[in-house]
Scaffold this motif. Structure first.
Motif, short mmCIF file in Angstrom:
data_model
loop_
_atom_site.label_atom_id
_atom_site.label_comp_id
_atom_site.label_asym_id
_atom_site.label_seq_id
_atom_site.Cartn_x
_atom_site.Cartn_y
_atom_site.Cartn_z
N UNK A 231 1.15 -1.06 0.51
CA UNK A 231 0.19 -0.28 0.43
C UNK A 231 0.83 1.53 0.13
N UNK A 232 2.33 1.34 0.56
CA UNK A 232 2.91 2.19 0.26
C UNK A 232 3.74 2.65 -0.60
N UNK A 233 3.70 1.44 -1.20
CA UNK A 233 4.25 1.36 -2.71
C UNK A 233 6.15 0.76 -2.48
N UNK A 234 6.27 0.17 -1.87
CA UNK A 234 7.40 -0.82 -1.68
C UNK A 234 7.32 -1.91 -2.41
N UNK A 235 8.46 -2.41 -3.32
CA UNK A 235 7.83 -3.84 -3.47
C UNK A 235 8.45 -4.48 -2.85
N UNK A 236 8.20 -5.91 -2.96
CA UNK A 236 8.11 -7.45 -1.75
C UNK A 236 8.85 -8.02 -2.56
N UNK A 237 9.68 -8.65 -2.93
CA UNK A 237 9.57 -10.15 -3.54
C UNK A 237 10.24 -11.34 -2.47
N UNK A 238 9.26 -12.48 -3.25
CA UNK A 238 9.38 -13.29 -2.13
C UNK A 238 9.59 -14.57 -2.99
N UNK A 239 9.99 -15.59 -1.89
CA UNK A 239 11.00 -16.41 -2.52
C UNK A 239 10.68 -17.64 -1.50
#
Length: 301
Positions: A231-239
């Protein structure tokens, strides 16, 4: 997964082997075998399999443990650990997925630059990508690709477009003028937009904060790579660093977390799942089992 045939739960391994025999010549098959056998990740997977079989054959029964005295509860924590300015790490364990562990890296786009790197026909393993991109703080794999190691869907690397776009399938992660975004190609079909950096894959797992994948056909637990926007425009990468999870379970789980995810896109997974992190004092590597021709890299400013 990497240029695999449509997934089915029954006889998957046999179908995968037959598909590879049909679509790859002897030289290609030999190259693939050598790439795996000459890499530490291949031996690590073999060791884990042997250890797992041993543990199953000789289970260790738990012993009684004294109950410790009641301690004062520790202050509540968000669970995020700062690796360096603009980059944080967190470990997640989805319920009902005993072997699944998710490594999440949250990235502030105001403090980093995103770049897509592409080597058509010349894929690399994680350690080779690290050698190729020594200044990157985070590296993850991106598009699906075919037997010739060329991406499916479109890809923009420093403004140069490659591949054939998905217009009404999956989604697009893009960066334009330093601002990242993720759009569903089903909600907003790709219309030949130009981007500084972009990758495409499928399916969308979260759209507008809600679960958006419900298809149980051809779904099975395997390693996953996900890129999301909060919601804050941050990118989250998940593996998935260990074990696997189905797409439908992952799609259902992500909106229930406190990650505040707005949109999340599934990238290539299975043998292609790759994450390499060298941020601050932290070093983490989730190696791919197959070499990949395209990655998204994050560079501190």
């Amino acid at each position: 997964m990497t240029h695999h045939p449509p997934d089915v739960r029954r006889y998957f391994g046999l179908r995968k082997a037959l598909w590879r025999l049909r679509s790859a010549g002897p030289v290609r098959l030999l190259q693939m075998a050598l790439r795996r056998m000459l890499r530490p990740a291949w031996y690590a997977g073999l060791i884990l399999w042997v250890v797992g079989c041993t543990l199953r054959a000789n289970p260790v029964l738990p012993t009684a443990t004294p109950i410790p005295p009641t301690a004062t509860p520790a202050p509540a924590s968000s669970g995020w650990a700062t690796l360096q300015p603009g980059i944080e790490e967190r470990i997640l364990r989805p319920p009902n997925s005993f072997f699944a562990q998710l490594v999440a890296i949250r990235i502030d786009p105001q403090q980093v630059d995103f770049r897509v790197h592409y080597r058509p026909g010349d894929p690399l393993f994680a350690d080779d990508w690290r050698t190729e991109l020594p200044d990157a703080a985070v590296i993850i794999n991106s598009n699906f690709f075919d037997g010739a190691d060329r991406v499916t869907g479109t890809l923009f690397a420093d403004g140069v477009q490659h591949g054939t776009p998905y217009r009404r399938r999956g989604g697009t992660f893009y960066v334009q003028n330093g601002v990242p975004g993720i759009q569903s190609n089903l909600v907003q079909p790709y219309a030949d937009e130009r981007y500084d950096q972009a990758v495409q894959a499928f399916p969308m797992l979260v759209t507008d904060g809600q679960q958006s994948y419900f298809d149980t056909r051809a779904d099975r637990p395997t390693r996953r790579t996900v890129i999301a926007l909060d919601e804050q425009g941050r990118v989250i990468v998940i593996v998935t660093s260990f074990g696997g999870i189905t797409l439908i379970d992952l799609s259902a789980y992500l909106p229930t977390t406190d990650l505040d995810i707005v949109n999340a896109l599934n990238l290539d997974g299975g043998g292609s799942t790759l994450m390499d992190v060298q941020a601050g004092e932290s070093t983490r590597s989730v190696p791919s089992f197959d070499p990949v021709p395209a990655v998204v890299a994050v560079y501190p400013r």
